[in-house]
Structure formats: structure tokens, C-alpha cells
Design a protein around this motif. Structure first.
Motif, short mmCIF file in Angstrom:
data_model
loop_
_atom_site.label_atom_id
_atom_site.label_comp_id
_atom_site.label_asym_id
_atom_site.label_seq_id
_atom_site.Cartn_x
_atom_site.Cartn_y
_atom_site.Cartn_z
N ALA A 232 13.16 -46.92 23.24
CA ALA A 232 12.10 -47.09 22.23
C ALA A 232 11.30 -45.77 22.66
CB ALA A 232 11.41 -48.32 22.40
N LEU A 233 11.01 -45.29 23.64
CA LEU A 233 9.99 -44.29 23.70
C LEU A 233 10.80 -42.94 23.35
CD1 LEU A 233 8.40 -45.22 27.22
CD2 LEU A 233 7.04 -44.55 25.06
N GLY A 234 11.97 -42.93 23.80
CA GLY A 234 12.87 -41.61 23.36
C GLY A 234 13.06 -41.57 22.07
N ILE A 235 13.31 -42.61 21.21
CA ILE A 235 13.39 -42.72 19.80
C ILE A 235 12.27 -42.01 19.35
CG2 ILE A 235 13.96 -43.85 17.85
CD1 ILE A 235 15.90 -45.62 19.30
N ALA A 236 10.96 -42.72 19.57
CA ALA A 236 9.75 -42.19 18.88
C ALA A 236 9.45 -40.79 19.18
CB ALA A 236 8.74 -43.33 19.28
N LEU A 237 9.56 -40.51 20.38
CA LEU A 237 9.08 -38.98 20.94
C LEU A 237 10.23 -38.08 20.48
CD1 LEU A 237 7.96 -40.20 24.55
CD2 LEU A 237 6.69 -39.19 22.73
N ALA A 238 11.31 -38.50 20.03
CA ALA A 238 12.15 -37.69 19.14
C ALA A 238 11.81 -36.83 18.12
CB ALA A 238 13.47 -38.42 18.79
N GLY A 239 10.50 -37.46 17.66
CA GLY A 239 9.95 -37.01 16.44
C GLY A 239 9.57 -35.63 16.75
N VAL A 240 9.09 -35.18 17.80
CA VAL A 240 8.55 -33.87 18.10
C VAL A 240 9.82 -32.95 18.19
CG1 VAL A 240 7.78 -32.47 19.79
CG2 VAL A 240 6.87 -34.82 19.87
N GLY A 241 11.00 -33.53 18.52
CA GLY A 241 12.26 -32.37 18.44
C GLY A 241 12.70 -32.50 16.90
N LEU A 242 12.59 -33.46 15.91
CA LEU A 242 12.95 -33.28 14.76
C LEU A 242 11.91 -32.42 14.24
CD1 LEU A 242 13.47 -36.93 13.64
CD2 LEU A 242 15.07 -34.98 13.62
N GLY A 243 10.72 -32.40 14.70
CA GLY A 243 9.73 -31.30 13.97
C GLY A 243 9.99 -29.84 14.23
N GLY A 244 10.52 -29.82 15.46
CA GLY A 244 11.15 -28.44 16.04
C GLY A 244 12.21 -28.11 15.47
N ILE A 245 13.09 -28.88 14.93
CA ILE A 245 14.34 -28.49 14.24
C ILE A 245 13.90 -28.28 12.61
CG2 ILE A 245 16.67 -29.32 13.15
CD1 ILE A 245 16.75 -31.13 15.71
N VAL A 246 13.00 -28.82 12.08
CA VAL A 246 12.84 -28.77 10.71
C VAL A 246 11.75 -27.78 10.24
CG1 VAL A 246 11.98 -30.27 8.57
CG2 VAL A 246 13.77 -31.19 10.20
N LEU A 247 10.64 -28.02 10.96
CA LEU A 247 9.47 -27.25 10.61
C LEU A 247 9.50 -25.87 10.83
CD1 LEU A 247 6.55 -29.44 11.90
CD2 LEU A 247 7.45 -29.48 9.46
N PRO A 248 10.07 -25.16 11.88
CA PRO A 248 10.27 -23.53 11.94
C PRO A 248 10.71 -23.02 10.59
CG PRO A 248 10.37 -24.72 14.12
CD PRO A 248 10.40 -25.56 12.98
N PRO A 249 11.94 -23.22 10.51
CA PRO A 249 12.58 -22.61 9.08
C PRO A 249 11.81 -23.17 8.06
CG PRO A 249 14.04 -24.55 10.06
CD PRO A 249 13.07 -24.28 11.05
N ALA A 250 11.59 -24.38 7.95
CA ALA A 250 10.90 -24.91 6.77
C ALA A 250 9.55 -24.03 6.44
CB ALA A 250 10.34 -26.27 6.84
N LEU A 251 8.58 -23.87 7.40
CA LEU A 251 7.35 -23.07 7.28
C LEU A 251 7.82 -21.57 6.97
CD1 LEU A 251 5.28 -25.11 9.97
CD2 LEU A 251 5.09 -24.96 7.34
N GLN A 252 8.78 -21.12 7.80
CA GLN A 252 9.15 -19.67 7.41
C GLN A 252 9.36 -19.48 5.99
OE1 GLN A 252 8.93 -17.54 10.24
NE2 GLN A 252 8.57 -15.88 8.57
N GLY A 253 10.25 -20.48 5.56
CA GLY A 253 10.36 -20.43 4.14
C GLY A 253 9.27 -20.46 3.11
N ALA A 254 8.31 -21.43 3.67
CA ALA A 254 7.15 -21.70 2.87
C ALA A 254 6.07 -20.13 2.76
CB ALA A 254 6.21 -22.73 3.51
N ILE A 255 6.35 -19.79 4.21
CA ILE A 255 5.47 -18.41 4.11
C ILE A 255 6.01 -17.49 3.22
CG2 ILE A 255 4.90 -16.43 5.71
CD1 ILE A 255 4.81 -18.42 8.16
N GLY A 256 7.23 -17.20 3.04
CA GLY A 256 7.91 -16.25 2.15
C GLY A 256 7.49 -16.59 0.72
N ALA A 257 7.41 -17.85 0.38
CA ALA A 257 7.25 -18.34 -1.01
C ALA A 257 5.63 -18.38 -1.19
CB ALA A 257 8.13 -19.45 -1.32
#
Length: 436
Positions: free
Chosen positions: A166-191
Motif C-alpha cells: 500500500a505504501l509502495g503504490i501510494a509513494l509511486a506517485g513521486v516516481g510518476l511525477g519524475g516520469i511525467v513532469l520533467p518533459p511536460a514542464l520542459q514542453g511548457a517552458i518552450g511554449a
């Protein structure tokens, strides 16, 4: 009992239902939550967009555009993160005290609003370093209710036999953020520019996290908030008692090392990769390999510590990080696949750290003073987080590269893993016993 729920008022009786949950008779102030699973899912979303993801993966995305616009060097920018994390060090014990007093839900909801507000404020910063630093101090204060302690306290109150996963699944949110947010925000910075990217992140907090937390995050299964609620009988009674145990001081030492390692690599990652010769967009995409490792490490470590000796699981995960960081110190733009593998290995251990913090605190020291103990342990982690990015930036300025710093982080990960072996084994069937 997995999913057991313990909450009642003085006028509400408690009955055990055949489904394994505790049900309240008439007179209880609030109804039972719909499901512990919704608490886990909400926690995963909140952590994906919350403070831990910001300091670990998001801050580094803004280093180059801020430096280019305002002429700040990397140590100057990294010092904001140091201030931010050390402020959390000072405030984490207070946050733990409040968590034990008022419960996770009452801490989370206003903090989501405050964190979003500070991200909007960063979008409108005037280009002054003192203001930049002050905004990060405000961000740390606003984010106290979104720290992992808040989410994990609700989860450990819901789950026992399946606590690790249960802890592993919940805390996986940080990993998901690490996958999704850097390229998404880099794209947002460009746009939209870096200001628009900050604003988009703040908007996501308000549009996604706040409604989910309001609707689904129910902490009635967690720590008592009044004398009318039954108090957990397992574990040390207070922080003073915890501080007399070897377990407490082992946790403090381990998590200083892990904080230094974790933020030393994650907050410096995009600058490291651009120094290797990758474009900013390529670096942000490659950084997702670290997030994948974090995600896999979160879930795998949570699953394994429910089935294998947690000390050995911790050692294996952190030796993987050590190997990945050592390999990364030799990377370059022409060795992209090697960089991806090294980042995955580094992330695997990073992904396990909060699983270990929650699991070892709750199993070895119990739930009676969980918020206070976790608060101090998290403060130790944040102390290391404040050191890691600043040390990496200084090493880069003085040596011309990040290689020596990466080797130092590799050594910190290995030492932390070996220190986990100092915990005594928990006897089968008595995992709840505190070790003195």
C-alpha cells in the motif's frame, strides 16, 4: 488486520463487521471512508504533484531558464533549494506534532491550496535572488501538509498485513511525477515560458489534487485526534522514549545519507545531462529514466518488504543506486543507453526510501507517536536534501564536472544500505514489536 478502521466518538459504539472492518453505530461524528484504496490513490496523485516531486524533479528543470534570464549561476539557484529543505528540517518536528494532534486530512487540504499559491507566486517573481529565496521558504511552509508523512500516516492506519505494498503504490506517485513532469514542464517552458510552466503546475494542484483530496482522502482510520478515539497500544509512547532507542538514531543517520544522495542527483539531473551534451529537451526526456526507476523501486520494495527481511531489501535497493550513480559518473552524450540504465538503477533505490521510512518507523517504533517520530526522521532526510544539491553545484564549479560528486553520492547510498543491516530482525508474527 488489513484495512482495519478504528475511529469513534464518545457516544458512538464500535462493532466488528464480517468484512474485516470496524463499523460505527449511530452517534459517530462521521461515516466510514469508502475504501482504503481511495486513500492510496489520492495519496499517489497528491505526491505526484506535491512538494517531494517539486524538490526532486521539478526544481532542476527551471535551473537553466532562470540562469539565462537573470544571470544567476548554479550555486546561487541551488541555494534556494538548500534554504527550502533546511526550513523543512526546522518545521518537520512541528508538522509531526500537528499530524498526531489534528490528523492527516486537516493538514492536507489547506496545504494543497497554499502550495499552489506559492507556485503561482514563483511564476510572478521579479528576478531578485532574495525574493526567490523567500518564495522557496514560503513554499516549504505551505507544503508541510503535503509531506509524505501526512499521506503515509493515513495509509498505515488503514493497512497492516499489506502495509508495504500500500505504501509502495501510494509513494509511486513521486516516481510518476519524475516520469511525467520533467518533459511536460520542459514542453511548457518552450511554449509558455518558465513563468507559464510554474503557473501550470500550480493550476494542476488546484484542479486535480484539491478535489480528489476533499472527496476521497479520509483519515478516520489513522491517528486519534481526541481522547474519545481509541489509542494504538503498540510501540513507543512518545518522542522521548523513541530517542532512547538505537532504532531511532539509526534511522536519523541513514536518512541524512539518503537525503544527500536523493536530492543530490535528482535536483541536479537536468544540468548534469546537459553537461554531458544533451539538449535541454533531451535531458528532460532522459531524466524520465530516473523516474521510471523510482516508480519501479517504490512498488517493488513495498511488495518485497511484506515478504522478505526488510533489512536485506533495503540493502539490495541501495546497492543498486550506488552502482547506478558510480556508472553515471562516467557517462556522456554518446552513451545514451548506459545513462538510461544508470539512471534507472539510481532511481530504484531512491524510489524505496520513503517506503523504508514509513515501514521501519511503524514496525520498529509503532503508531502511537508516528507523526512525531516520522517528523524527526523526515527532518534528517531534509537535512541531507539541503546538502546534496549545494554540494553537487559546488563540486561542478570547482572541478568543472559532476563526476566526483556522483561518486560521493554513490558512497552515501552504499553506506546507508549497510547501516540497515544494524536493525535486528523482526520475529515472524511479531512484526509490530518495537526494538529497543
Amino acid at each position: 488486520m488489513s484495512g482495519q478502521h478504528e475511529a469513534a466518538t464518545a457516544s458512538g459504539a464500535i462493532q466488528s463487521g464480517g468484512d474485516g472492518r470496524i463499523h460505527l453505530e449511530a452517534g459517530a461524528v462521521r461515516a466510514l471512508p469508502r475504501s482504503g484504496g481511495w486513500v492510496v490513490a489520492t495519496s499517489m496523485l497528491g505526491l505526484m504533484l506535491g512538494y517531494s516531486t517539486y524538490i526532486s524533479y521539478v526544481f532542476g528543470v527551471f535551473v537553466r531558464p532562470l540562469g539565462a534570464e537573470f544571470g544567476w549561476n548554479r550555486p546561487q539557484i541551488a541555494f534556494a533549494l538548500t534554504l527550502c529543505n533546511w526550513f523543512v528540517v526546522a518545521l518537520s518536528p512541528l508538522a509531526g506534532f500537528l499530524l498526531d494532534r489534528v490528523g492527516p486530512r486537516r493538514m492536507l487540504l489547506p496545504s494543497v491550496v497554499g502550495l499552489a499559491g506559492m507556485l503561482f507566486a514563483l511564476a510572478f517573481q521579479p528576478g531578485s535572488l532574495p525574493v526567490f529565496y523567500a518564495l522557496h521558504l514560503g513554499l516549504a511552509l505551505a507544503a508541510l501538509g503535503t509531506l509524505p508523512a501526512v499521506y503515509t500516516r493515513a495509509i498505515v492506519g488503514w493497512f497492516d498485513a499489506r502495509r508495504g505494498i500500500a505504501l509502495g503504490i501510494a509513494l509511486a506517485g513521486v516516481g510518476l511525477g519524475g516520469i511525467v513532469l520533467p518533459p511536460a514542464l520542459q514542453g511548457a517552458i518552450g511554449a509558455l515560458g518558465w513563468r507559464g510552466a510554474y503557473g501550470a503546475l500550480g493550476g494542476a494542484m488546484l484542479v486535480l489534487v484539491l478535489p480528489a483530496a476533499f472527496r476521497f482522502f479520509d483519515d478516520a482510520a489513522s491517528a486519534p485526534v481526541s481522547a474519545a478515539v481509541p489509542v494504538p497500544t503498540h510501540g513507543v509512547a512518545n518522542l522521548r522514549e523513541a530517542a532512547r532507542t538505537r532504532t531511532f538514531w539509526l534511522l536519523m543517520g541513514i536518512f541524512v545519507l539518503l537525503g544527500t544522495m536523493t536530492l543530490g542527483i535528482s535536483a541536479s539531473l537536468v544540468p548534469i545531462l546537459t553537461d554531458f551534451g544533451l539538449s535541454p529537451q533531451g535531458a528532460a526526456a532522459m531524466a524520465s529514466s530516473l523516474g521510471v526507476g523510482v516508480l519501479v523501486g517504490r512498488v517493488a520494495s513495498g511488495l518485497l518488504i511484506d515478504r522478505l527481511p526488510a533489512r536485506l531489501v533495503a540493502l539490495a535497493c541501495l546497492l543498486a543506486s550506488s552502482a547506478g550513480l558510480a556508472g553515471l559518473s562516467r557517462g556522456g552524450a554518446d552513451t545514451g543507453p548506459l545513462i538510461a540504465v544508470c539512471l534507472f538503477l539510481a532511481g530504484f533505490g531512491i524510489g524505496a526510501e520513503f517506503d523504508f521510512m514509513s515501514w521501519f518507523v511503524s514496525r520498529y517504533l509503532g503508531l502511537r507517536a508516528y507523526g512525531r517520530i516520522y517528523g524527526w526522521t523526515y527532518a534528517a532526510f531534509q537535512l541531507g536534501c539541503g546538502l546534496g544539491p549545494l554540494l553537487m553545484a559546488l563540486v561542478r564549479e570547482r572541478s568543472g564536472g559532476y563526476g566526483p560528486g556522483l561518486l560521493g553520492l554513490s558512497a552515501a547510498a552504499a553506506l546507508a544500505g549497510l547501516l540497515f543491516l544494524a536493525f535486528p530482525p523482526l520475529a515472524q508474527g511479531t512484526k509490530r514489536e518495537a526494538s529497543k
